[in-house]
Design a protein around this motif. Structure first.
Motif, PDB file in Angstrom:
ATOM      1  N   TYR A   1      26.274   3.037  -3.314  1.00 36.96           N
ATOM      2  CA  TYR A   1      25.307   3.500  -4.296  1.00 36.96           C
ATOM      3  C   TYR A   1      24.882   4.927  -3.967  1.00 36.96           C
ATOM      4  CZ  TYR A   1      24.781  -1.164  -6.193  1.00 36.96           C
ATOM      5  OH  TYR A   1      25.023  -2.349  -6.811  1.00 36.96           O
ATOM      6  N   ASP A   2      24.601   5.690  -4.996  1.00 38.11           N
ATOM      7  CA  ASP A   2      24.121   7.043  -4.843  1.00 38.11           C
ATOM      8  C   ASP A   2      23.102   7.270  -5.945  1.00 38.11           C
ATOM      9  OD1 ASP A   2      23.843   9.573  -3.840  1.00 38.11           O
ATOM     10  OD2 ASP A   2      25.666  10.366  -4.726  1.00 38.11           O
ATOM     11  N   SER A   3      22.150   8.163  -5.707  1.00 38.32           N
ATOM     12  CA  SER A   3      21.170   8.442  -6.750  1.00 38.32           C
ATOM     13  C   SER A   3      20.863   9.930  -6.791  1.00 38.32           C
ATOM     14  CB  SER A   3      19.878   7.649  -6.515  1.00 38.32           C
ATOM     15  OG  SER A   3      19.225   8.094  -5.360  1.00 38.32           O
ATOM     16  N   SER A   4      20.377  10.350  -7.938  1.00 39.77           N
ATOM     17  CA  SER A   4      19.913  11.718  -8.085  1.00 39.77           C
ATOM     18  C   SER A   4      18.631  11.690  -8.896  1.00 39.77           C
ATOM     19  CB  SER A   4      20.969  12.602  -8.763  1.00 39.77           C
ATOM     20  OG  SER A   4      21.230  12.139 -10.059  1.00 39.77           O
ATOM     21  N   THR A   5      17.753  12.626  -8.596  1.00 43.71           N
ATOM     22  CA  THR A   5      16.474  12.715  -9.281  1.00 43.71           C
ATOM     23  C   THR A   5      16.315  14.122  -9.825  1.00 43.71           C
ATOM     24  OG1 THR A   5      15.507  11.086  -7.805  1.00 43.71           O
ATOM     25  CG2 THR A   5      13.976  12.498  -9.006  1.00 43.71           C
ATOM     26  N   GLY A   6      15.808  14.215 -11.023  1.00 41.06           N
ATOM     27  CA  GLY A   6      15.542  15.511 -11.627  1.00 41.06           C
ATOM     28  C   GLY A   6      14.087  15.621 -12.024  1.00 41.06           C
ATOM     29  N   VAL A   7      13.557  16.835 -11.952  1.00 37.00           N
ATOM     30  CA  VAL A   7      12.193  17.131 -12.368  1.00 37.00           C
ATOM     31  C   VAL A   7      12.252  18.384 -13.230  1.00 37.00           C
ATOM     32  CG1 VAL A   7       9.869  17.737 -11.594  1.00 37.00           C
ATOM     33  CG2 VAL A   7      11.262  16.166 -10.242  1.00 37.00           C
ATOM     34  N   PHE A   8      11.553  18.356 -14.356  1.00 36.04           N
ATOM     35  CA  PHE A   8      11.635  19.470 -15.292  1.00 36.04           C
ATOM     36  C   PHE A   8      10.288  19.658 -15.963  1.00 36.04           C
ATOM     37  CE2 PHE A   8      13.162  21.508 -19.272  1.00 36.04           C
ATOM     38  CZ  PHE A   8      13.893  22.535 -18.701  1.00 36.04           C
ATOM     39  N   ILE A   9       9.773  20.874 -15.989  1.00 35.41           N
ATOM     40  CA  ILE A   9       8.519  21.195 -16.668  1.00 35.41           C
ATOM     41  C   ILE A   9       8.843  22.101 -17.844  1.00 35.41           C
ATOM     42  CG2 ILE A   9       6.279  22.357 -16.452  1.00 35.41           C
ATOM     43  CD1 ILE A   9       6.321  21.587 -13.476  1.00 35.41           C
ATOM     44  N   TYR A  10       8.265  21.768 -19.018  1.00 38.13           N
ATOM     45  CA  TYR A  10       8.596  22.529 -20.209  1.00 38.13           C
ATOM     46  C   TYR A  10       7.407  22.516 -21.169  1.00 38.13           C
ATOM     47  CZ  TYR A  10      11.921  24.567 -23.513  1.00 38.13           C
ATOM     48  OH  TYR A  10      12.596  25.409 -24.344  1.00 38.13           O
ATOM     49  N   SER A  11       7.177  23.620 -21.853  1.00 37.87           N
ATOM     50  CA  SER A  11       6.135  23.713 -22.866  1.00 37.87           C
ATOM     51  C   SER A  11       6.721  23.260 -24.209  1.00 37.87           C
ATOM     52  CB  SER A  11       5.632  25.151 -22.961  1.00 37.87           C
ATOM     53  OG  SER A  11       4.604  25.235 -23.921  1.00 37.87           O
ATOM     54  N   LEU A  12       6.129  22.230 -24.794  1.00 35.05           N
ATOM     55  CA  LEU A  12       6.641  21.654 -26.032  1.00 35.05           C
ATOM     56  C   LEU A  12       5.690  21.880 -27.199  1.00 35.05           C
ATOM     57  CD1 LEU A  12       7.831  18.153 -24.733  1.00 35.05           C
ATOM     58  CD2 LEU A  12       9.253  20.164 -25.186  1.00 35.05           C
ATOM     59  N   ASN A  13       6.268  22.025 -28.372  1.00 30.62           N
ATOM     60  CA  ASN A  13       5.524  22.062 -29.617  1.00 30.62           C
ATOM     61  C   ASN A  13       5.639  20.705 -30.291  1.00 30.62           C
ATOM     62  OD1 ASN A  13       4.803  24.888 -29.537  1.00 30.62           O
ATOM     63  ND2 ASN A  13       6.955  25.316 -29.967  1.00 30.62           N
ATOM     64  N   SER A  14       4.750  20.425 -31.206  1.00 33.16           N
ATOM     65  CA  SER A  14       4.796  19.168 -31.948  1.00 33.16           C
ATOM     66  C   SER A  14       6.153  19.033 -32.641  1.00 33.16           C
ATOM     67  CB  SER A  14       3.669  19.140 -32.985  1.00 33.16           C
ATOM     68  OG  SER A  14       3.605  17.888 -33.592  1.00 33.16           O
ATOM     69  N   GLY A  15       6.793  17.893 -32.469  1.00 35.22           N
ATOM     70  CA  GLY A  15       8.103  17.634 -33.077  1.00 35.22           C
ATOM     71  C   GLY A  15       9.281  17.918 -32.162  1.00 35.22           C
ATOM     72  N   ASP A  16       9.058  18.641 -31.058  1.00 31.09           N
ATOM     73  CA  ASP A  16      10.146  18.886 -30.106  1.00 31.09           C
ATOM     74  C   ASP A  16      10.585  17.572 -29.469  1.00 31.09           C
ATOM     75  OD1 ASP A  16       9.993  21.587 -30.593  1.00 31.09           O
ATOM     76  OD2 ASP A  16       9.024  22.095 -28.688  1.00 31.09           O
ATOM     77  N   THR A  17      11.861  17.470 -29.162  1.00 23.34           N
ATOM     78  CA  THR A  17      12.406  16.244 -28.580  1.00 23.34           C
ATOM     79  C   THR A  17      12.988  16.515 -27.200  1.00 23.34           C
ATOM     80  OG1 THR A  17      14.534  16.607 -29.654  1.00 23.34           O
ATOM     81  CG2 THR A  17      12.941  15.227 -30.834  1.00 23.34           C
ATOM     82  N   VAL A  18      12.987  15.459 -26.384  1.00 25.08           N
ATOM     83  CA  VAL A  18      13.523  15.536 -25.028  1.00 25.08           C
ATOM     84  C   VAL A  18      14.292  14.251 -24.769  1.00 25.08           C
ATOM     85  CG1 VAL A  18      12.959  15.732 -22.570  1.00 25.08           C
ATOM     86  CG2 VAL A  18      11.557  16.922 -24.260  1.00 25.08           C
ATOM     87  N   ARG A  19      15.483  14.378 -24.170  1.00 18.83           N
ATOM     88  CA  ARG A  19      16.284  13.206 -23.808  1.00 18.83           C
ATOM     89  C   ARG A  19      17.156  13.545 -22.616  1.00 18.83           C
ATOM     90  NH1 ARG A  19      18.738  11.235 -28.489  1.00 18.83           N
ATOM     91  NH2 ARG A  19      19.394   9.545 -27.145  1.00 18.83           N
ATOM     92  N   ILE A  20      17.672  12.513 -21.977  1.00 12.70           N
ATOM     93  CA  ILE A  20      18.611  12.680 -20.880  1.00 12.70           C
ATOM     94  C   ILE A  20      20.017  12.427 -21.429  1.00 12.70           C
ATOM     95  CG2 ILE A  20      19.329  11.861 -18.601  1.00 12.70           C
ATOM     96  CD1 ILE A  20      16.607  13.285 -18.669  1.00 12.70           C
ATOM     97  N   VAL A  21      20.940  13.337 -21.128  1.00 15.34           N
ATOM     98  CA  VAL A  21      22.304  13.262 -21.645  1.00 15.34           C
ATOM     99  C   VAL A  21      23.276  13.188 -20.465  1.00 15.34           C
ATOM    100  CG1 VAL A  21      24.056  14.479 -22.999  1.00 15.34           C
ATOM    101  CG2 VAL A  21      21.655  14.576 -23.691  1.00 15.34           C
ATOM    102  N   LYS A  22      24.234  12.279 -20.568  1.00 13.59           N
ATOM    103  CA  LYS A  22      25.273  12.148 -19.551  1.00 13.59           C
ATOM    104  C   LYS A  22      26.454  13.025 -19.942  1.00 13.59           C
ATOM    105  CE  LYS A  22      28.349   9.295 -19.941  1.00 13.59           C
ATOM    106  NZ  LYS A  22      29.644   9.919 -20.075  1.00 13.59           N
TER     107      LYS A  22
END
Length: 129
Positions: free
Chosen positions: A90-111
């Protein structure tokens, strides 16, 4: 409701899908995270912190995930890479991301490549200010 938007969702089963849908929702204070699409849609403009943890179990030699902002083809993040040295570890990875969003903006994780293990992988986000 004066609470800040926040969510945490887990991946319930292994996936090699491009759009990762973390479908087991633990917290979803403003119902901004959609457990059917795996997408967070901002309802309150502000600065957000997102984290994700992806676990692999040797299905592939490399699993590469990125965070996608605003639903575009442009990926606004560094690659998060977990390398497999032996096929059954088993292996794992962790990500951290800070971002300024406006109403309606979307965020998702993509492989981009590889397989993500269910039961251990998660995606969370919350508004900082």
């Amino acid at each position: 409701d004066r609470s800040m938007p926040a969510f945490t969702a887990l991946l319930s089963s292994d996936t090699s899908s491009t759009n990762i849908v973390f479908n087991d929702v633990i917290v979803n204070t403003h119902h901004d995270y959609d457990h059917l699409t795996g997408e967070f849609t901002c309802s309150v403009p502000g600065t957000y912190l997102f984290t994700w943890n992806a676990v692999t179990n040797g299905h592939s030699l490399r699993t590469r995930l990125v965070i996608q902002i605003k639903g575009g083809s442009h990926i606004d993040a560094l690659d998060i890479v977990g390398e497999e040295n032996k096929g059954d570890e088993y292996d794992s990875s962790t990500g951290v991301f800070i971002y300024s969003l406006n109403s309606g903006d979307t965020v998702r994780i993509v492989k981009i490549t590889g397989t993500v293990e269910g039961g251990y992988s998660s995606f969370s986000g919350w508004m900082l200010f």
